[in-house]
Design an enzyme around this catalytic site. Structure first.
Site, PDB file in Angstrom:
ATOM      1  N   TYR A   1      37.321  32.662  34.432  1.00 46.66           N
ATOM      2  CA  TYR A   1      37.604  32.570  32.992  1.00 46.66           C
ATOM      3  C   TYR A   1      38.556  31.413  32.711  1.00 46.66           C
ATOM      4  O   TYR A   1      39.361  31.044  33.551  1.00 46.66           O
ATOM      5  CB  TYR A   1      38.140  33.890  32.441  1.00 46.66           C
ATOM      6  CG  TYR A   1      39.416  34.429  33.046  1.00 46.66           C
ATOM      7  CD1 TYR A   1      40.666  34.002  32.604  1.00 46.66           C
ATOM      8  CD2 TYR A   1      39.361  35.403  34.044  1.00 46.66           C
ATOM      9  CE1 TYR A   1      41.841  34.521  33.142  1.00 46.66           C
ATOM     10  CE2 TYR A   1      40.527  35.923  34.591  1.00 46.66           C
ATOM     11  CZ  TYR A   1      41.760  35.481  34.140  1.00 46.66           C
ATOM     12  OH  TYR A   1      42.907  35.993  34.685  1.00 46.66           O
TER      13      TYR A   1
ATOM     14  N   ARG B   1      40.513  30.056  35.839  1.00 48.83           N
ATOM     15  CA  ARG B   1      40.944  30.904  36.963  1.00 48.83           C
ATOM     16  C   ARG B   1      39.744  31.188  37.860  1.00 48.83           C
ATOM     17  O   ARG B   1      38.671  31.545  37.374  1.00 48.83           O
ATOM     18  CB  ARG B   1      41.482  32.259  36.469  1.00 48.83           C
ATOM     19  CG  ARG B   1      42.769  32.260  35.671  1.00 48.83           C
ATOM     20  CD  ARG B   1      44.028  31.776  36.389  1.00 48.83           C
ATOM     21  NE  ARG B   1      44.140  31.949  37.835  1.00 48.83           N
ATOM     22  CZ  ARG B   1      44.461  33.074  38.462  1.00 48.83           C
ATOM     23  NH1 ARG B   1      44.713  34.172  37.798  1.00 48.83           N
ATOM     24  NH2 ARG B   1      44.560  33.124  39.764  1.00 48.83           N
TER      25      ARG B   1
ATOM     26  N   TYR C   1      38.415  40.229  29.824  1.00 50.79           N
ATOM     27  CA  TYR C   1      39.205  41.452  30.034  1.00 50.79           C
ATOM     28  C   TYR C   1      39.110  42.367  28.820  1.00 50.79           C
ATOM     29  O   TYR C   1      38.958  41.902  27.684  1.00 50.79           O
ATOM     30  CB  TYR C   1      40.684  41.120  30.233  1.00 50.79           C
ATOM     31  CG  TYR C   1      41.025  40.575  31.586  1.00 50.79           C
ATOM     32  CD1 TYR C   1      41.386  41.417  32.628  1.00 50.79           C
ATOM     33  CD2 TYR C   1      40.998  39.205  31.819  1.00 50.79           C
ATOM     34  CE1 TYR C   1      41.713  40.902  33.880  1.00 50.79           C
ATOM     35  CE2 TYR C   1      41.324  38.684  33.060  1.00 50.79           C
ATOM     36  CZ  TYR C   1      41.691  39.545  34.088  1.00 50.79           C
ATOM     37  OH  TYR C   1      42.008  39.030  35.306  1.00 50.79           O
TER      38      TYR C   1
ATOM     39  N   HIS D   1      42.882  41.762  40.396  1.00 49.14           N
ATOM     40  CA  HIS D   1      44.320  42.013  40.499  1.00 49.14           C
ATOM     41  C   HIS D   1      44.548  43.288  41.305  1.00 49.14           C
ATOM     42  O   HIS D   1      43.880  44.305  41.068  1.00 49.14           O
ATOM     43  CB  HIS D   1      44.924  42.200  39.112  1.00 49.14           C
ATOM     44  CG  HIS D   1      44.895  40.961  38.268  1.00 49.14           C
ATOM     45  ND1 HIS D   1      45.914  40.045  38.257  1.00 49.14           N
ATOM     46  CD2 HIS D   1      43.968  40.486  37.403  1.00 49.14           C
ATOM     47  CE1 HIS D   1      45.624  39.056  37.408  1.00 49.14           C
ATOM     48  NE2 HIS D   1      44.447  39.300  36.877  1.00 49.14           N
TER      49      HIS D   1
ATOM     50  N   HIS E   1      38.737  36.709  40.402  1.00 46.93           N
ATOM     51  CA  HIS E   1      39.770  37.442  41.150  1.00 46.93           C
ATOM     52  C   HIS E   1      39.862  38.875  40.674  1.00 46.93           C
ATOM     53  O   HIS E   1      39.490  39.207  39.552  1.00 46.93           O
ATOM     54  CB  HIS E   1      41.139  36.761  41.009  1.00 46.93           C
ATOM     55  CG  HIS E   1      41.623  36.701  39.588  1.00 46.93           C
ATOM     56  ND1 HIS E   1      41.251  35.704  38.728  1.00 46.93           N
ATOM     57  CD2 HIS E   1      42.426  37.536  38.870  1.00 46.93           C
ATOM     58  CE1 HIS E   1      41.811  35.912  37.545  1.00 46.93           C
ATOM     59  NE2 HIS E   1      42.517  37.021  37.596  1.00 46.93           N
TER      60      HIS E   1
END
Ligand code: FE
Lengths: 235, 192
Positions: free
Chosen positions: A142, A152, A103, A157, A155
């Site tokens: 990640y 995770r 991110y 968000h 995905h």
């Protein structure tokens, strides 16, 4: 006289328990007292219009001068209510990790590279059919520190307003066939029967030849109760 | 009445929302032209151990000074809309769990039946570890109207104080309300 048309109550089989200990951060961050049920008033059935948020941005891949790295994808779908009615003119915000699973965030400690050409966030307003569409890059999985060897699933968000304060929803979209979904405490906090609703589907018709794979993710917001008129007949 | 589609489940906003959701001046609902009594709202988000929550996002939604929502379903034209007030704000907590909004004191809006609600601000709380949005309300501790508010009346009396923002001493009208996710004085959260 000023009674409003309420949104339908949660069916009890859709959302996670706020306390879901397998997701460790919930333990000290979930209320221990029962929620107090309140009737919907004007406060709950009104909400911010699409004008309060910022200008639309439907291409998450463009920020620098070069091309973002990774597998280009189109993510599209409709925002509907539980009765299948489209939710038009509603803000949809998205954000995600880049293709490497990183991110654009100072607290992201994953030693994977940032991509100077990947924006990683976007927002649009649904059209008259409730439809939205983004161009992005398939996010990477990640690691996180919830438990040993925790990852995770890939995905995106999603943040949605819908028509009212009562319909606000923040969720995550997953990808079909991802083996990490079944062992992810965040996805698995949701009742099993509802979990698949968070998984997008690959769609060859959305896929653009020589350019990008297409995924469809329809999002369903709470519907409304019967009209007050119908209510009166019920009693 | 059968439901056609199952609702999409809620998921946490996670720890990495900051570059996507909060936006410039999201915490400022009122500017120099907004009508009404300007107020500041501040507080901290605290976990069950009383530790600050530095990665929460807070949204507020409220009526304008006259008690009118900027939304088509509030069609009470006898209460004027204010072109300088949307009623929506969004911010993230800082490293100490603190949030702050600049807004105006809302007017009263109708409640169930013929009731009138006390001035209040709806709050939505998101964060890492919050699988579902938590919803609560801010009321003003110095408002006499609280005594007959139909929503406060549904809250056990000993817990009502968790919804009452206290005015801080000083010139500017600053109200403080902490949001406690557990422990003593856990905030009352609502099921909508
Ligand atoms: Fe994430």
């Amino acid at each position: 006289m000023t009674d409003v048309l309420a949104y339908r109550a949660d069916d009890g089989n859709t959302h996670a328990n706020s306390l879901s200990p397998a997701y460790g951060s919930t333990v000290r961050r979930s209320p221990s007292q029962p929620l107090v049920a309140i009737p919907h008033t004007l406060t709950e059935v009104t909400g911010p219009s699409s004008q309060v948020l910022r200008a639309s941005l439907d291409d998450l891949t463009k920020i620098g001068t070069g091309e973002a790295l990774g597998e280009r994808i189109i993510v599209t779908g409709r925002v509907l209510d539980e009765d299948g009615r489209p939710v038009p003119n509603s803000v949809v915000e998205v954000w995600q990790a880049n293709a490497a699973g990183r991110y654009i965030h100072e607290r992201d400690q994953h030693p994977a590279p940032l991509d100077p050409n990947f924006r990683g966030e976007g927002r649009v307003v649904t059209d008259a059919d409730g439809r939205y569409r983004f161009l992005t890059i398939k996010p990477g999985a990640y690691p996180w520190k919830n438990h040993h060897n925790a990852w995770r699933p890939a995905h995106i968000h999603f943040s949605l307003f819908g028509p009212a304060f009562a319909t606000r929803l923040v969720t995550q979209m997953y990808f079909p066939g991802d083996p990490l979904i079944a062992i992810d405490p965040i996805a698995c906090a949701v009742p099993a029967a509802a979990r698949d609703r968070m998984v997008s589907r690959f769609d060859l018709d959305v896929t653009e030849p020589e350019f990008a794979l297409g995924y469809v993710f329809d999002i369903v917001l709470r519907g409304r109760n019967a009209t007050p008129m119908e209510d009166k007949h019920d009693h | 009445m059968t439901i056609k589609y199952g609702a999409t489940p809620s998921q946490t906003v996670g720890p990495f929302f900051h570059y996507a959701l909060p936006y410039a001046n999201g915490e400022t609902l009122a500017d120099a032209q907004t009508q009404g009594t300007r107020i500041e709202i501040t507080g901290r988000v605290l976990d069950a151990d009383g530790e600050p929550v530095p990665d929460a996002m807070i949204e507020i939604w409220q009526a304008n000074h006259a008690g009118r929502y900027a939304h088509a379903e509030d069609s009470r034209s006898e209460f004027a809309l204010d072109p300088h007030f949307t009623g929506f704000g969004r911010t993230a907590t800082d490293a100490t769990g603190t949030f702050r909004f600049t807004t105006v004191r809302p007017g009263r809006v109708p409640g169930p039946g013929n009731s009138l609600q006390a001035p209040h601000i709806a709050i939505g709380l998101f964060g890492r570890g919050l699988l579902n949005r938590l919803v609560t309300r801010l009321y003003f501790a110095d408002a006499a109207e609280n005594a007959d508010d139909p929503i406060l009346a549904l809250v056990p009396e000993r817990r009502r104080s968790t919804l009452l923002a206290q005015r801080l001493p000083g010139e500017a009208a600053t109200y403080r309300l902490d949001l406690r996710l557990g422990g003593n004085d856990e905030t009352v959260f609502f099921a909508l």
